[in-house]
Write an enzyme that holds these catalytic residues in place. Structure first.
Site, PDB file in Angstrom:
ATOM      1  N   HIS A   8       0.837  -1.205   0.000  1.00  0.00           N
ATOM      2  CA  HIS A   8       0.000   0.000   0.000  1.00  0.00           C
ATOM      3  C   HIS A   8       0.869   1.251   0.000  1.00  0.00           C
ATOM      4  O   HIS A   8       1.555   1.534   0.988  1.00  0.00           O
ATOM      5  CB  HIS A   8      -0.897  -0.019   1.245  1.00  0.00           C
ATOM      6  N   GLU A  36      -0.042  -0.629  -4.689  1.00  0.00           N
ATOM      7  CA  GLU A  36      -1.085   0.385  -4.856  1.00  0.00           C
ATOM      8  C   GLU A  36      -0.448   1.750  -4.694  1.00  0.00           C
ATOM      9  O   GLU A  36       0.402   1.954  -3.818  1.00  0.00           O
ATOM     10  CB  GLU A  36      -2.187   0.174  -3.805  1.00  0.00           C
ATOM     11  N   ASP A  38      -1.148   6.327  -5.637  1.00  0.00           N
ATOM     12  CA  ASP A  38      -2.127   7.372  -5.921  1.00  0.00           C
ATOM     13  C   ASP A  38      -1.539   8.388  -6.885  1.00  0.00           C
ATOM     14  O   ASP A  38      -0.377   8.786  -6.741  1.00  0.00           O
ATOM     15  CB  ASP A  38      -2.509   8.097  -4.620  1.00  0.00           C
ATOM     16  N   HIS A  51      -0.855  10.999  -2.277  1.00  0.00           N
ATOM     17  CA  HIS A  51      -2.219  10.644  -1.858  1.00  0.00           C
ATOM     18  C   HIS A  51      -3.108  11.843  -1.598  1.00  0.00           C
ATOM     19  O   HIS A  51      -4.196  11.957  -2.153  1.00  0.00           O
ATOM     20  CB  HIS A  51      -2.172   9.771  -0.599  1.00  0.00           C
ATOM     21  N   GLU A 110      -4.498   4.420  -8.346  1.00  0.00           N
ATOM     22  CA  GLU A 110      -5.729   5.140  -8.013  1.00  0.00           C
ATOM     23  C   GLU A 110      -5.703   6.521  -8.633  1.00  0.00           C
ATOM     24  O   GLU A 110      -4.779   7.313  -8.396  1.00  0.00           O
ATOM     25  CB  GLU A 110      -5.922   5.261  -6.502  1.00  0.00           C
TER      26      GLU A 110
END
Length: 243
Positions: A8, A36, A38, A51, A110
């Protein structure tokens, strides 16, 4: 053991999230197969890995990401907040991350947006991914339905995923409406009935953010191929790779 370990924002339990330091630490663990991260856009249209919509929490800068040019953003310190060892760590561009991860990690990118916050975000990200030949190594996810629709309109070959954190509503219906084959969901919202239904419909599930061995084991017992997204991939290793 099919419950894939997803780092993450990189190995963000040990290094500052969404930085090259966190990504390199994740890459050093052979069982980390996914990461993952952002992505947002600078004022001058560069996709960057961060993020928060604001710079304040994870850098020594202030204000909104969308109001800063890439040249100025590169001068910020994105590591000191995590510890002296990471002083001087930078906000990476998506291109830098793709270059490092290509052929080594699959990526859940994301799209951090809402409404018309970042016009052109989807296109910019997709062009970069395609230029690296990584379309099949990436899933593009978002809370924002419009962003997912724009991805499909631009190139339906891209895999998309809905991020879902509502106590109410039916994610299966929304996934079908948006032509998504991937669900990113808070582990606390996931139950055996929903997991079974999604699996029957061919939807891949990623549960976040799971940092305790007990919860990792619960998810693994629920379904053998739920992806486990964690700040602590080392705990995943200790949980599932013990002899």
């Amino acid at each position: 053991m099919n419950n894939i370990c997803v780092a993450h924002r990189g190995f963000s339990g040990k290094a500052p999230e969404n930085t090259m330091a966190a990504i390199r630490l994740a890459l050093a663990l052979p069982y980390v197969r996914w990461m993952e991260l952002d992505v947002q856009l600078t004022r001058d249209g560069v996709p960057v890995v961060i993020h928060d919509f604001s710079l304040d929490r994870t850098t020594n800068g202030h204000g909104k990401v969308k109001n800063m040019d890439w040249e100025l953003m590169q001068r910020l310190d994105a590591g000191s907040w995590k510890g002296r060892a990471f002083r001087g760590e930078k906000i990476p561009s998506l291109e830098e991350v793709l270059s490092l991860a290509s052929g080594r990690l699959h990526l859940n990118i994301e799209l951090k947006t809402s409404g018309n916050l970042y016009p052109g975000l989807e296109k910019a990200v997709m062009e970069l991914v395609s230029s690296k030949g990584m379309r099949d190594e990436v899933v593009l996810t978002s809370f924002d339905a419009g962003a997912l629709q724009r991805v499909k309109e631009l190139d339906s070959r891209f895999r998309t995923g809905l991020i879902f954190d509502s106590r109410l509503g039916d994610p299966t219906r929304k996934l079908q409406e948006l032509d998504c084959s991937f669900l990113s969901i808070s582990f606390a919202r996931l139950n055996p009935k929903l997991a079974k239904l999604l699996a029957e419909r061919g939807v891949k599930i990623m549960a976040w953010t799971v940092d305790k061995a007990k919860e990792m084991r619960r998810l693994a017992e629920m379904q053998s191929d739920i992806m486990i997204c964690t700040n602590r991939p080392d705990i995943w290793g200790d949980t599932f790779l013990k002899v």
